[in-house]
Write a protein that holds these residues in place. Structure first.
Motif, PDB file in Angstrom:
ATOM      1  N   LEU A  87     -52.895  16.357 -27.976  1.00 15.90           N
ATOM      2  CA  LEU A  87     -53.303  15.590 -29.163  1.00 15.90           C
ATOM      3  C   LEU A  87     -52.470  15.940 -30.379  1.00 15.90           C
ATOM      4  O   LEU A  87     -52.175  15.072 -31.213  1.00 15.90           O
ATOM      5  CB  LEU A  87     -54.787  15.827 -29.449  1.00 15.90           C
ATOM      6  N   ILE A  90     -49.392  13.943 -30.082  1.00 19.53           N
ATOM      7  CA  ILE A  90     -49.658  12.544 -30.444  1.00 19.53           C
ATOM      8  C   ILE A  90     -49.719  12.384 -31.958  1.00 19.53           C
ATOM      9  O   ILE A  90     -49.240  11.388 -32.510  1.00 19.53           O
ATOM     10  CB  ILE A  90     -50.961  12.065 -29.780  1.00 19.53           C
ATOM     11  N   ARG A 104     -54.157   3.272 -34.675  1.00 17.67           N
ATOM     12  CA  ARG A 104     -54.075   4.459 -33.826  1.00 17.67           C
ATOM     13  C   ARG A 104     -55.096   4.425 -32.692  1.00 17.67           C
ATOM     14  O   ARG A 104     -54.819   4.887 -31.588  1.00 17.67           O
ATOM     15  CB  ARG A 104     -54.248   5.724 -34.683  1.00 17.67           C
ATOM     16  N   HIS A 105     -56.278   3.897 -32.964  1.00 16.34           N
ATOM     17  CA  HIS A 105     -57.304   3.830 -31.918  1.00 16.34           C
ATOM     18  C   HIS A 105     -56.840   2.967 -30.757  1.00 16.34           C
ATOM     19  O   HIS A 105     -57.082   3.286 -29.588  1.00 16.34           O
ATOM     20  CB  HIS A 105     -58.601   3.283 -32.510  1.00 16.34           C
ATOM     21  N   LEU A 108     -54.324   4.962 -28.750  1.00 15.43           N
ATOM     22  CA  LEU A 108     -55.014   6.023 -28.018  1.00 15.43           C
ATOM     23  C   LEU A 108     -55.747   5.453 -26.812  1.00 15.43           C
ATOM     24  O   LEU A 108     -55.804   6.092 -25.751  1.00 15.43           O
ATOM     25  CB  LEU A 108     -55.995   6.745 -28.941  1.00 15.43           C
ATOM     26  N   ARG A 265     -59.995   9.960 -27.483  1.00 20.49           N
ATOM     27  CA  ARG A 265     -59.666   9.123 -28.648  1.00 20.49           C
ATOM     28  C   ARG A 265     -60.434   9.573 -29.880  1.00 20.49           C
ATOM     29  O   ARG A 265     -59.859   9.772 -30.949  1.00 20.49           O
ATOM     30  CB  ARG A 265     -59.976   7.663 -28.344  1.00 20.49           C
ATOM     31  N   TYR A 268     -59.500  13.007 -31.068  1.00 23.60           N
ATOM     32  CA  TYR A 268     -58.261  13.019 -31.855  1.00 23.60           C
ATOM     33  C   TYR A 268     -58.566  13.000 -33.352  1.00 23.60           C
ATOM     34  O   TYR A 268     -58.002  13.777 -34.123  1.00 23.60           O
ATOM     35  CB  TYR A 268     -57.387  11.819 -31.489  1.00 23.60           C
TER      36      TYR A 268
END
Length: 344
Positions: A87, A90, A104-105, A108, A265, A268
């Motif tokens: 993460l 990412i 971003r979601h 992810l 997700r 994160y």
């Protein structure tokens, strides 16, 4: 009950599949819009995913006993912990590609779908390799220990911003598709007509040298997800052997990984908000890898030479949870010191 090659009744497999599908469908319905996720929302959804995993653990406990439930929970917690480093990478990718929070979601989610597919492949390969004999446990032990050593060496390296333009996934994507250098909504690809329309906008007049003869153009969102997916494959080389060390039952390994991955997700966004406080959690993850390497080596010694220490599933779960708790507690006792400002 009818058993199959996975070693569990069909009913257990169906419960796992139905629970996972229902949970991810609920998540998709709740987060189908391109909206940033607040910290409060992320925490609530993270708790939701933990409850789903605990429900499956309770099912295993009732139908298959405490040992099986402990194996699942140990694998689940271990996969969650090992995902932390992934993460952070990412986060660096989102920063380098300048991905807005509201997209971003979506990225992810696609990363999670890819992880589900790749984990299935790695679990099948890994369990088949371990079935070859105890010597493979030694090989896995060395591989996991090596991952811990590499993480230890990279502890003090700055990983917030990296140049991924030379990353193999980035280069592959650039070879397959011409790229449009700006974000256009949440599109991963643009048609020739869409690119031509974009180039007519005043803010894009400096992009007039782009060749508009191609049929399809990749956007930075597509390049970002390609790099995320390949990076996750690299992390699977660490996490899959570690979780397989806990149990060699494919269903236990895969279900533990899936329930851990499905919550990544929302995890994160929690981790993004808390990373400046959980400064010693990475050290706890490294200790986990060394513990798993030692456990594998002890198992191999027991099988090959007839002596070794048997670490029960319940004890493994306590050790994993204890190391993570120590990492969190240490982060609050010895927080990160702010560097003094340079007044020169």
């Amino acid at each position: 009950m009818i058993h199959n090659s996975l070693g569990f009744p069909i009913e257990t497999i169906l419960v796992f599949i139905i629970l996972a599908i229902v949970a991810i469908s609920i998540d998709l319905y709740a987060h189908h819009n391109d909206k940033p996720i607040s910290l409060t929302n992320a925490i609530i959804w993270s708790i939701f995913w933990i409850v789903i995993a605990l429900c499956f653990a309770l099912f295993l406990y009732i139908h298959h006993g405490a040992e099986i439930a402990s194996l699942f929970l140990t694998g689940y917690v271990l996969e969650k912990a090992l995902s932390i480093d992934n993460l952070f990478v990412i986060m660096a990718l989102f920063s380098w590609f300048s991905i807005p929070e509201n997209y971003r979601h979506r990225l992810l989610y696609l990363g999670v779908i890819g992880a589900i597919i790749f984990r299935a492949i790695f679990v099948i390969i890994g369990t088949e390799l371990l079935a070859l004999g105890p010597w493979m446990e030694l090989v896995f032990s060395v591989a996991v220990a090596y991952s811990g050593i590499m993480m230890l060496k990279n502890q003090n390296h700055d990983q917030t911003i990296k140049d991924y333009s030379h990353h193999i996934a980035y280069r592959i994507a650039n070879r397959l598709f011409p790229t449009y250098p700006k974000l256009v909504g949440h599109h991963f690809f643009l048609s020739r007509k869409q690119v031509q329309n974009e180039l007519t906008k005043p803010e894009n007049k400096n992009l007039s040298n782009i060749n508009t003869n191609k049929a399809l153009y990749a956007t930075p969102l597509f390049l970002c997800i390609v790099v995320i997916e390949l990076s996750d494959v690299m992390f699977a080389f660490d996490s899959v052997p570690a979780v397989i060390a806990v149990s060699q039952e494919p269903l236990i390994v895969y279900s533990a990984m899936i329930f851990a991955i499905l919550g990544l997700r929302t995890m994160y966004f929690v981790l993004e908000a808390m990373q400046q406080y959980l400064v010693h959690l990475g050290k706890a993850v490294i200790c986990l890898l060394f513990f798993i390497a030692i456990k594998l080596a002890l198992n191999a010694s027991n099988h090959l030479f007839g002596y070794g220490i048997d670490i029960t599933p319940t004890m493994s779960l306590y050790i994993v949870l204890g190391l993570l708790a120590l990492g969190i507690i240490a982060s609050f006792i010895w927080p990160k010191k702010n560097k003094p400002a340079n007044n020169s």
